[in-house]
Structures are given as structure tokens and as C-alpha cells.
Design a protein around this motif. Structure first.
Motif, PDB file in Angstrom:
ATOM      1  N   UNK A 283      19.909  48.444  42.634  1.00  0.00           N
ATOM      2  CA  UNK A 283      18.643  47.792  43.123  1.00  0.00           C
ATOM      3  C   UNK A 283      18.480  48.331  44.692  1.00  0.00           C
ATOM      4  N   UNK A 284      17.384  48.343  45.073  1.00  0.00           N
ATOM      5  CA  UNK A 284      17.022  48.527  46.461  1.00  0.00           C
ATOM      6  C   UNK A 284      17.541  50.145  46.710  1.00  0.00           C
ATOM      7  N   UNK A 285      17.689  51.112  45.601  1.00  0.00           N
ATOM      8  CA  UNK A 285      17.892  52.211  46.003  1.00  0.00           C
ATOM      9  C   UNK A 285      19.455  52.471  46.537  1.00  0.00           C
ATOM     10  N   UNK A 286      20.390  51.423  46.431  1.00  0.00           N
ATOM     11  CA  UNK A 286      21.681  51.660  47.155  1.00  0.00           C
ATOM     12  C   UNK A 286      22.567  52.462  46.071  1.00  0.00           C
ATOM     13  N   UNK A 287      23.497  53.124  46.682  1.00  0.00           N
ATOM     14  CA  UNK A 287      24.160  53.857  45.838  1.00  0.00           C
ATOM     15  C   UNK A 287      25.408  53.316  45.249  1.00  0.00           C
ATOM     16  N   UNK A 288      26.182  52.295  46.199  1.00  0.00           N
ATOM     17  CA  UNK A 288      27.347  51.715  45.811  1.00  0.00           C
ATOM     18  C   UNK A 288      27.396  50.385  45.464  1.00  0.00           C
ATOM     19  N   UNK A 289      27.655  49.764  44.383  1.00  0.00           N
ATOM     20  CA  UNK A 289      27.666  48.259  44.280  1.00  0.00           C
ATOM     21  C   UNK A 289      28.827  47.861  44.805  1.00  0.00           C
ATOM     22  N   UNK A 290      28.825  46.936  45.554  1.00  0.00           N
ATOM     23  CA  UNK A 290      30.177  46.546  46.119  1.00  0.00           C
ATOM     24  C   UNK A 290      30.336  45.173  45.654  1.00  0.00           C
ATOM     25  N   UNK A 291      31.480  44.765  44.943  1.00  0.00           N
ATOM     26  CA  UNK A 291      31.811  43.150  44.645  1.00  0.00           C
ATOM     27  C   UNK A 291      33.286  42.777  45.099  1.00  0.00           C
ATOM     28  N   UNK A 292      33.282  41.774  45.500  1.00  0.00           N
ATOM     29  CA  UNK A 292      34.351  41.082  46.170  1.00  0.00           C
ATOM     30  C   UNK A 292      35.147  40.154  44.865  1.00  0.00           C
ATOM     31  N   UNK A 293      36.322  40.336  44.694  1.00  0.00           N
ATOM     32  CA  UNK A 293      36.822  39.582  43.574  1.00  0.00           C
ATOM     33  C   UNK A 293      38.158  38.646  44.098  1.00  0.00           C
ATOM     34  N   UNK A 294      37.481  37.517  44.779  1.00  0.00           N
ATOM     35  CA  UNK A 294      38.883  36.522  45.200  1.00  0.00           C
ATOM     36  C   UNK A 294      39.552  36.110  44.102  1.00  0.00           C
ATOM     37  N   UNK A 295      40.802  36.149  43.881  1.00  0.00           N
ATOM     38  CA  UNK A 295      41.622  35.488  42.892  1.00  0.00           C
ATOM     39  C   UNK A 295      41.931  34.063  43.406  1.00  0.00           C
ATOM     40  N   UNK A 296      41.100  33.096  42.769  1.00  0.00           N
ATOM     41  CA  UNK A 296      41.564  31.570  43.238  1.00  0.00           C
ATOM     42  C   UNK A 296      42.391  31.159  42.152  1.00  0.00           C
ATOM     43  N   UNK A 297      43.653  30.977  42.531  1.00  0.00           N
ATOM     44  CA  UNK A 297      44.859  30.716  41.667  1.00  0.00           C
ATOM     45  C   UNK A 297      45.633  29.405  41.867  1.00  0.00           C
ATOM     46  N   UNK A 298      46.091  29.216  40.687  1.00  0.00           N
ATOM     47  CA  UNK A 298      47.231  28.158  40.822  1.00  0.00           C
ATOM     48  C   UNK A 298      48.280  28.697  39.964  1.00  0.00           C
ATOM     49  N   UNK A 299      49.571  28.774  40.593  1.00  0.00           N
ATOM     50  CA  UNK A 299      50.869  29.140  40.028  1.00  0.00           C
ATOM     51  C   UNK A 299      51.618  27.900  40.125  1.00  0.00           C
ATOM     52  N   UNK A 300      52.173  27.643  38.815  1.00  0.00           N
ATOM     53  CA  UNK A 300      52.945  26.330  38.760  1.00  0.00           C
ATOM     54  C   UNK A 300      54.548  26.468  39.177  1.00  0.00           C
TER      55      UNK A 300
END
Lengths: 289, 301
Positions: A25-42
Motif C-alpha cells: 500500500x502507498x507504493x511502498x517496496x518493503x513491508x516492515x513489521x516488528x514482532x516483540x515476543x511478550x513472554x512468560x517463562x516459568x
């Protein structure tokens, strides 16, 4: 997948050259997404026959408390930097975080982030689960995220990247649309499942902060430079997806967050990046098929 | 093969933690803390002073940095002891040049083996934190509780005998504790431990013991030995960390955890010296010992 076969049969071969072009969309060439891992470790999870949760006898003080830094300190630092530069998050969520630390989940929701499931805990592994057991964690994920955020999850990143031969068929059967577990491409690709419509979205494991800092032993500035180079190349090629997979307890450390912010500032200012979320990338890709 | 059904049961899935050691609390939701003269970043230098017996016992585990070859491992025995003979004096000089005091997390046998060194540290005004007995004195679940209690008492007693002061702080080897450690430390009269790396301010365990987080990610062991980065890169990372913490404008801690046999090598010490002089000159920096940080924090609770 073809269980037991040398080729698991996840997808068809599709060479990068001469593919139909994708324009974001908008003629953009690279879709950038950020994936924070919101985690719980026991701190004291039950033993799994195929994988140890902690390197040391419980409590593994450094292992556990390092990850706890995410929820006490660094989530907020990382999230503020992302928001400041216009990057929404697509959250890889240990769904039990909705019970343990709902304040963190509420913060992500308030920022307009998307949630997908990363299992119940990052200390409960899917290997050896029966189909029924795996259905239970998918149903738990859908119900828990819906109750905590009002969102219906559309994607899956297996807990601690542990899978069974049924995982992809099962998540597709439950209507999930994308998996973050396959690393064969820099573009969205169809995945073969028994039912449903599943695609793989690039999760860019090689630029995951964990890989950067602990597989490749990068300094904070080297990691920031890596993100910029990854982005530059993908934006030059066009129709590509770049994910920045993060863990607040790594990227949100005080010596790393400044260089990371510079990388985000650079990507946001470049003009060719579509700063977006995983589900929107899948939708935009589907609309061009 | 399928997993036992209990693997999908989550008895501690509840608000807060899956343990009862300390309360859940996000840093920004707490009352802000300010350091002396309203400075925002307490720069805490903590030195690990370690003596490695050439006979590792591995009970319950072998400490990082310990012997690596077949017996007798002269190479690692001597390269570690270099820190106690040469490296630590470079550090003491660097601290004097920067006009600052540090905490020395000290194996108690060092006080008996090298009383001159401990006297030099104490007379320069630095703080002694207890750091077990020697580098065979590791703690983890599996070590009998009586042995752990005795280890803690021996460390504190030896350091008190040598310095005249009972240490108020404790650092476990490799920051490794058992389930019993917080209670054993509290009962032994320890005021704070430095093992849990989950925060950037002190906080209290439910039993009253304070945790002063000594971030392992910022240690010379992690950055130089594990991640194989240069001393210049280390110093750059500490500058970046300071700048960020100062920008957060409320009380934060920059813990610099350094090891004489790592950071005080001739080709590395210069980078640390410059860094400390530069940090000490920052208007937002309060160069403080662990005990001073705990005092300032506690006074504001």
C-alpha cells in the motif's frame, strides 16, 4: 505435512526470480513489521522428555530473571521507542502473560498492536503432544487472547519454536491465517495444509535479536547496522517483507536500545518502508493473488 | 508418544508470579527515586575478586572461569591469580584517578591468603561485598541446605575477621542461588544480594532481603569473554547505556561488573580508565558503591 517423509511437503518450489511483483500500500517496496515476543517463562516448569527448560537446576536465577526484566523494565522502554518512530507491534504472546502480567498485555493493546499466539508459556513445549493436546493449546490461545484483548488471533509462532507434525494443519483448521515458523522465503508464501488457508510470513529469524546477540555475538551497534543493511537490500528488491523479531530483555537493555532506536529512525525516514502489522501484510498480499 | 496430561495443567497461572519470592512490579509504576544531589544515574562499579583452587570440586557446579585442562591446569590457575596480583592494582589506580569508590565482591579466602590486598582495598574506602569462600563455593538447588548455610556463614565470618566489618552485601558465584538462598542470606544478616538481574532499581524480596541488580549483560565477562568483543566496544556500550539511562531522567543504575583478570589486562585497562574518568565527570552521574545505593534507595521507600 508428510509425516516421516524426507520432504515434509510444506510448500511448492517457487524461485525468487520472475515472480509476479507485489506492491505494498502507498507504493511502498518493503513491508516492515516488528514482532516483540511478550513472554512468560516459568521458574519451575514440569520436565519435558525432549527439551530442558533451563540450563541449571531450578531456580535458574540468571535465566529466569533476565527474562523477567522484559516485564518489569524493558518492555516499556522498547515499546516507547517503537511507538515514537511509528512502528506498531505484532505480538508473539505467551498467552499466560494475560494472567500473570495483564498490565503488559494492556499496554500493547493500548498501542494498537496485534496479538498472535506463541503458546501458553515459553517453558511448555509442543513436541510429543497428541492432536488433542495441541488442539487444547490452540483453543486456550484463542480464548485467552480474545478475553484479554478482544482480538481473534490470526497467527502462530510455536512455543519456543517447538512443533508437531500436526501443528500447521491444526492452526489452519482453527482458521488461523499465518505461521511465523517457516523461514524459506523473504515474501509471503502459501503453505500446504489439509484444510484452511495458511500462509507463511517472513519472521526473519536471522535478524532476531537473540540471533544477533547470542548466535552471532554482535555488539549493539553491529546489530543496528545489520537491521539497516537487511532493510536496504529488501527495500531495493521490492515486494519483500522484513520482520524485526524482538525480546525486550535483549533489545531493551540500556546499552542496546539507543543504537536500536537509530535503526528504527533510519528505516522510518527512508520512505520505502510500509510500517505495519502481520495481519495487514497477509491481507495486502492476498489482495494481489 | 504423548505427553502426560499434567503437562497441560498450569496450577500457578495467576496474577503476579509463579513463585512467592518477590512481588510483581513494573518499574515505571513505582515512586520515582532520585540519587544524591538529584543525579539520575548511579554508576556502580562492582569488581569480582576471585581465587580459583587448582582442584575444582564441581559441587554443585564449576564456576565460570574455572580450570579447564587436565590437572594440573597451571594455565588457568595462574591466569586467574594474575587478577589478584596485578590486575586488581590497576583497577585500584583507575578508581583513584576517577576519584570514585567501588564495591569488591570478594571470595573470603582472599582475605586470608592476601591480607595486604584486602587492606589496600579497605583503606582506599571501597566496599567489601561477600562473594562466597572461593570459586569452588558455588550454590544451586541440590547443595544440602546445611552446607549452604555453612558456606554463607564462613564467607561472612572470614571477611568480618579480616576487615573488622561484616559485609552487608552478597554476590553468589555466577549469580546462582538455590530455593533456600534468599532466606539463608536474610537469616545470616545480609542486607542485600546482587544475583537477580530482572530490574534496574533495588527491590525487596518478601522476606525483607533487598536485591540490587548487577546486570550480567553489562559485565566484562559477558561482553568480552562470552561475546568476544573488544575493550573499546565494551566502553562504547557502557557510554551508550549511560546516555540512555540519563535520558530516562529518574533514578536508574548503571552497574559495571568488572573482573581483574579480564578487564585489567594491559591492553584493556586503558579503555576502562578513560571510561571511568568520563563517566565520573558527567553531571548526571553519581559514582556510588552498592551499599550507598541501597542506603539512598531505602531512605526513599
Amino acid at each position: 505435512m508428510h509425516e516421516g517423509a524426507p520432504d515434509p511437503g510444506l510448500y511448492d518450489f517457487s524461485p525468487y526470480r520472475d515472480r509476479k511483483s507485489i506492491v505494498w500500500p502507498g507504493g511502498k517496496s518493503c513491508a516492515v513489521w516488528v514482532a516483540p515476543n511478550l513472554e512468560y517463562y516459568e521458574v519451575d516448569p514440569p520436565a519435558h522428555p525432549k527439551r530442558k527448560a533451563w540450563a541449571r537446576p531450578h531456580p535458574d536465577v540468571v535465566g529466569y530473571s533476565h527474562r523477567d526484566h522484559s516485564n518489569r523494565v524493558s518492555h516499556w522502554r522498547m515499546a516507547d521507542v517503537m511507538s515514537k518512530h511509528g512502528f506498531p507491534g505484532s505480538v508473539s504472546l505467551s498467552v499466560a502473560l494475560c494472567q500473570h502480567h495483564p498490565e503488559v498485555v494492556a499496554d500493547a493493546k493500548a498501542r494498537g498492536w496485534e496479538f498472535f499466539s506463541h503458546g501458553i508459556y515459553n517453558t511448555r513445549y509442543a513436541y510429543d503432544m497428541s492432536e488433542e493436546q495441541e488442539r487444547a493449546i490452540i483453543e486456550d490461545s484463542i480464548a485467552t487472547v480474545r478475553e484479554a484483548t478482544g482480538q481473534t488471533i490470526r497467527g502462530w509462532l510455536a512455543p519456543a519454536l517447538t512443533h508437531t507434525p500436526h501443528t500447521l494443519d491444526l492452526i489452519a483448521a482453527y482458521g488461523l491465517e499465518y505461521t511465523c515458523d517457516l523461514y524459506h522465503d523473504d515474501q509471503v508464501q502459501p503453505v500446504k495444509t489439509a484444510t484452511g488457508k495458511l500462509v507463511s510470513i517472513p519472521y526473519s529469524l536471522e535478524v532476531n535479536d537473540h540471533y544477533g546477540f547470542f548466535i552471532y555475538n554482535m555488539s549493539p551497534r553491529e546489530y543496528a547496522d545489520t537491521l539497516v543493511r537487511q532493510y536496504e537490500r529488501l527495500a531495493d528488491e521490492g515486494g519483500t517483507v522484513m520482520c524485526i523479531p524482538l525480546h525486550a530483555y535483549l533489545i531493551g537493555q540500556p546499552h542496546r536500545i539507543g543504537p536500536f532506536e537509530e535503526a528504527l529512525r533510519y528505516i522510518a525516514a527512508d520512505g520505502r518502508a510500509w510500517l505495519t502489522k502481520a495481519g495487514d501484510i497477509v491481507d495486502a498480499w492476498r489482495a494481489q493473488q | 508418544m504423548t505427553l502426560d496430561p499434567t503437562y497441560l495443567e498450569y496450577p500457578k497461572r495467576r496474577h503476579g508470579y509463579d513463585h512467592d519470592l518477590y512481588e510483581w512490579s513494573a518499574i515505571h509504576a513505582r515512586k520515582p527515586v532520585f540519587w544524591r544531589n538529584n543525579k539520575s544515574v548511579a554508576v556502580w562499579v562492582c569488581v569480582s575478586l576471585e581465587w580459583f583452587p587448582i582442584t575444582p570440586t564441581d559441587t554443585p557446579f564449576r564456576a565460570p572461569g574455572h580450570m579447564q585442562t587436565a590437572y594440573p591446569d597451571y594455565r588457568h590457575y595462574t591466569a586467574r591469580d594474575y587478577g589478584n596480583r596485578v590486575g586488581v592494582y590497576r583497577l585500584l589506580d583507575a578508581f583513584a584517578k576517577a576519584g570514585m569508590k567501588a564495591s569488591f565482591a570478594t571470595n573470603s579466602v582472599i582475605a586470608e591468603r592476601y591480607p595486604t590486598l584486602v587492606a589496600d582495598i579497605v583503606s582506599a574506602g571501597h566496599e567489601i561485598i561477600a562473594h562466597s569462600t572461593d570459586m569452588n563455593g558455588t550454590i544451586a538447588t541440590g547443595l544440602p541446605v546445611d552446607a549452604e548455610r555453612a558456606l554463607i556463614a564462613k564467607s561472612l565470618d572470614m571477611l568480618e575477621r579480616a576487615t573488622g566489618t561484616r559485609p552487608k552485601g552478597w554476590l553468589s558465584i555466577a549469580r546462582s542461588q538455590s530455593w533456600d538462598t534468599p532466606d539463608l542470606l536474610k537469616k545470616a544478616g545480609v542486607r542485600y544480594c546482587c544475583d537477580w538481574v530482572n530490574d534496574e532499581l533495588p527491590y525487596r524480596f518478601k522476606n525483607g532481603l533487598i536485591n540490587l541488580p548487577l546486570n550480567h549483560e553489562l559485565s566484562d565477562r559477558q561482553i568480552i569473554t562470552v561475546q568476544q568483543q573488544s575493550a573499546d566496544s565494551y566502553a562504547q556500550q557502557m557510554r551508550d547505556a549511560f546516555e540512555w539511562l540519563a535520558s530516562e531522567a529518574t533514578g536508574r543504575i548503571l552497574p559495571l561488573h568488572v573482573t581483574p583478570y579480564i578487564m585489567a589486562l594491559p591492553y584493556r585497562i586503558g579503555a576502562l580508565e578513560e571510561l571511568l574518568i568520563e563517566l565520573a565527570a558527567q553531571s548526571q552521574a553519581w559514582m556510588a558503591t552498592g551499599g550507598e545505593i541501597i542506603d539512598a534507595w531505602e531512605a526513599q521507600q
